[in-house]
Design an enzyme around this catalytic site. Structure first.
Site, PDB file in Angstrom:
ATOM      1  N   HIS A  18       0.483  -1.179  -0.202  1.00 48.60           N
ATOM      2  CA  HIS A  18       0.231  -0.253   0.106  1.00 48.60           C
ATOM      3  C   HIS A  18       0.743   1.143  -0.346  1.00 48.60           C
ATOM      4  CE1 HIS A  18      -3.151  -2.480   2.510  1.00 48.60           C
ATOM      5  NE2 HIS A  18      -3.257  -2.698   0.836  1.00 48.60           N
ATOM      6  N   LYS A  42     -17.714  -5.804   6.035  1.00 47.64           N
ATOM      7  CA  LYS A  42     -16.564  -6.587   6.164  1.00 47.64           C
ATOM      8  C   LYS A  42     -15.838  -6.295   7.984  1.00 47.64           C
ATOM      9  CE  LYS A  42     -13.839  -6.004   1.630  1.00 47.64           C
ATOM     10  NZ  LYS A  42     -12.607  -5.260   2.114  1.00 47.64           N
ATOM     11  N   ARG A  91      -1.356  -5.956  -7.911  1.00 48.91           N
ATOM     12  CA  ARG A  91      -0.295  -7.047  -7.463  1.00 48.91           C
ATOM     13  C   ARG A  91      -0.293  -8.434  -8.960  1.00 48.91           C
ATOM     14  NH1 ARG A  91      -3.071  -8.535  -2.146  1.00 48.91           N
ATOM     15  NH2 ARG A  91      -4.604  -8.483  -3.134  1.00 48.91           N
ATOM     16  N   SER A 128      -2.823  -8.092   3.121  1.00 50.40           N
ATOM     17  CA  SER A 128      -3.747  -7.570   4.228  1.00 50.40           C
ATOM     18  C   SER A 128      -3.974  -8.956   4.887  1.00 50.40           C
ATOM     19  CB  SER A 128      -4.674  -6.346   4.340  1.00 50.40           C
ATOM     20  OG  SER A 128      -3.775  -5.230   4.267  1.00 50.40           O
TER      21      SER A 128
END
Length: 137
Positions: A18, A42, A91, A128
């Site tokens: 990040h 979430k 990514r 994460s």
């Protein structure tokens, strides 16, 4: 005033990947706002306040970077903040498959443009979720 980029994410927790994207965005935009998403769907490990503080600490040496939390539609936040573009890190191809749909929806809803930046290879394996999994063990 110059161009403002919005780098949104959950950042639960913030990773070096990040920070790589945030720092590099800061080299191309006059201002970068890191938007910490408060998503009730979430169950984050860290509170929004904790995530905001972690990002403030981690970006304290980046003078054109600020941190804000938000909920609701990203395009509304972009409009409120006066962001010219949304910057998203990628990514792998799987990230692109998801992010392209979001970018197209944001453009259709409000004309918001999305700029994709690939994560530096040294951080491309990092997420994460992976950090939380390793920390949990």
């Amino acid at each position: 005033m110059g161009l403002t980029a919005l780098c949104p994410g959950t950042f639960d927790p913030v990773t070096n990947g990040h920070l790589d994207i945030i720092e590099r965005a800061g080299q191309h935009f006059d201002a970068v706002v890191v938007g910490v998403l408060d998503n009730p769907a979430k169950e984050p490990l860290f509170s929004v306040g904790d995530r905001v503080q972690m990002l403030r600490d981690a970006t304290s040496q980046m003078p054109n970077v600020s941190i804000a939390s938000f909920g609701g539609l990203l395009v509304e936040t972009a409009r409120t903040l006066g962001a010219d573009v949304v910057v998203k890190g990628l990514r792998a191809v799987t990230d692109f498959e998801y992010e392209i749909q979001m970018a197209q929806m944001n453009h259709a809803l409000a004309g918001v443009e999305t700029l994709f930046m690939t994560t530096s290879p040294s951080w491309s394996f990092l997420s994460s979720s992976l950090v939380k999994e390793v920390a949990g063990m």
